[in-house]
Design an enzyme around this catalytic site. Sequence first.
Site, mmCIF file in Angstrom:
data_model
loop_
_atom_site.group_PDB
_atom_site.id
_atom_site.type_symbol
_atom_site.label_atom_id
_atom_site.label_comp_id
_atom_site.label_asym_id
_atom_site.label_seq_id
_atom_site.Cartn_x
_atom_site.Cartn_y
_atom_site.Cartn_z
ATOM 1 N N CYS A 172 0.837 -1.194 0.000
ATOM 2 C CA CYS A 172 0.000 0.000 0.000
ATOM 3 C C CYS A 172 0.877 1.253 0.000
ATOM 4 O O CYS A 172 1.990 1.254 0.516
ATOM 5 C CB CYS A 172 -0.919 0.000 1.219
ATOM 6 S SG CYS A 172 -2.098 1.382 1.226
ATOM 7 N N ASP A 207 0.376 3.750 1.709
ATOM 8 C CA ASP A 207 0.331 4.291 3.069
ATOM 9 C C ASP A 207 1.752 4.578 3.594
ATOM 10 O O ASP A 207 2.644 3.738 3.476
ATOM 11 C CB ASP A 207 -0.374 3.276 3.987
ATOM 12 C CG ASP A 207 -0.668 3.847 5.352
ATOM 13 O OD1 ASP A 207 -1.854 3.979 5.684
ATOM 14 O OD2 ASP A 207 0.292 4.154 6.096
ATOM 15 N N ARG A 210 3.081 4.576 6.324
ATOM 16 C CA ARG A 210 3.587 3.848 7.500
ATOM 17 C C ARG A 210 4.065 2.439 7.182
ATOM 18 O O ARG A 210 4.515 1.738 8.087
ATOM 19 C CB ARG A 210 2.477 3.772 8.564
ATOM 20 C CG ARG A 210 1.964 5.139 8.998
ATOM 21 C CD ARG A 210 0.635 5.040 9.698
ATOM 22 N NE ARG A 210 -0.421 4.586 8.796
ATOM 23 C CZ ARG A 210 -1.702 4.426 9.149
ATOM 24 N NH1 ARG A 210 -2.067 4.692 10.398
ATOM 25 N NH2 ARG A 210 -2.588 4.010 8.275
ATOM 26 N N HIS A 231 -2.239 -4.089 5.145
ATOM 27 C CA HIS A 231 -1.849 -3.565 6.457
ATOM 28 C C HIS A 231 -3.061 -3.101 7.257
ATOM 29 O O HIS A 231 -4.149 -2.881 6.701
ATOM 30 C CB HIS A 231 -0.857 -2.408 6.298
ATOM 31 C CG HIS A 231 -1.470 -1.166 5.722
ATOM 32 N ND1 HIS A 231 -1.959 -0.143 6.518
ATOM 33 C CD2 HIS A 231 -1.699 -0.790 4.447
ATOM 34 C CE1 HIS A 231 -2.448 0.816 5.732
ATOM 35 N NE2 HIS A 231 -2.310 0.441 4.475
ATOM 36 N N CYS A 258 -5.997 0.413 7.012
ATOM 37 C CA CYS A 258 -5.828 0.816 5.610
ATOM 38 C C CYS A 258 -7.015 1.663 5.172
ATOM 39 O O CYS A 258 -8.158 1.198 5.143
ATOM 40 C CB CYS A 258 -5.694 -0.416 4.726
ATOM 41 S SG CYS A 258 -5.451 0.004 2.988
#
Length: 213
Positions: free
Chosen positions: A43, A45, A47, A104, A107
């Site tokens: 992803c 994302d 993090r 994750h 999400c």
Amino acid sequence: MPEYAELLRGYRRFREGTYPRQRARFEETAMEGQHPKLMIIGCSDSRVDPAQIFDVDPGEIFVVRNVAALVPPFETTPGLHGVSAAVEFAVQMLEVKQILVMGHGRCGGCKAALTENLAAASPGEGGFVANWIKLLDEARKPVAEKHGTSGREAELAMEFAAVRQSLANLRTFPWVAEKETAGEIKLRGAHFSIKEGVLYSLDEDTGEFLPED
Ligand SMILES: [Zn+2]
């Protein structure tokens, strides 16, 4: 939010620390080209950086990141198939031996798929995201029926279902399926819990995600 100057401070740390340590590796891969054995689909994302989570050296993983770590099904319709191009390059040209789809926790893309809160959004207001996460429409149905469309339990189930969907979609690429059948490539799924910092690997025989040590 980091300004460019802050990024450059990180770059200088890289130049002073990581780069001298990895210099030989960078130079070697620059001369010989990349030969990663593993592709990771993750992803976007901020993090869940695969290189950070798996602590790998330059040249070790070929990575595609997008909203919700999704793989579209094999399609030959006109269009800009960015993920498919990356899968093709990794599997057919680089001949990677494994593809890991890593979802994750927390999400946002999966949550939007579950709640469908962007379904009517126009481009620039969530419309592109809404269109992209339509890839999860089928996977969403049983999740919503069993868990509803809100709360961590439902979200987690959606995140797990998204990983399974992307694996299923990968297998619609004829040469991925052929190589998997021939034992030339292994497909894997995993889920990284941001809150715990723990990776859960998918056991496709049982459908369960189990924590790694
Ligand atoms: Zn995500």
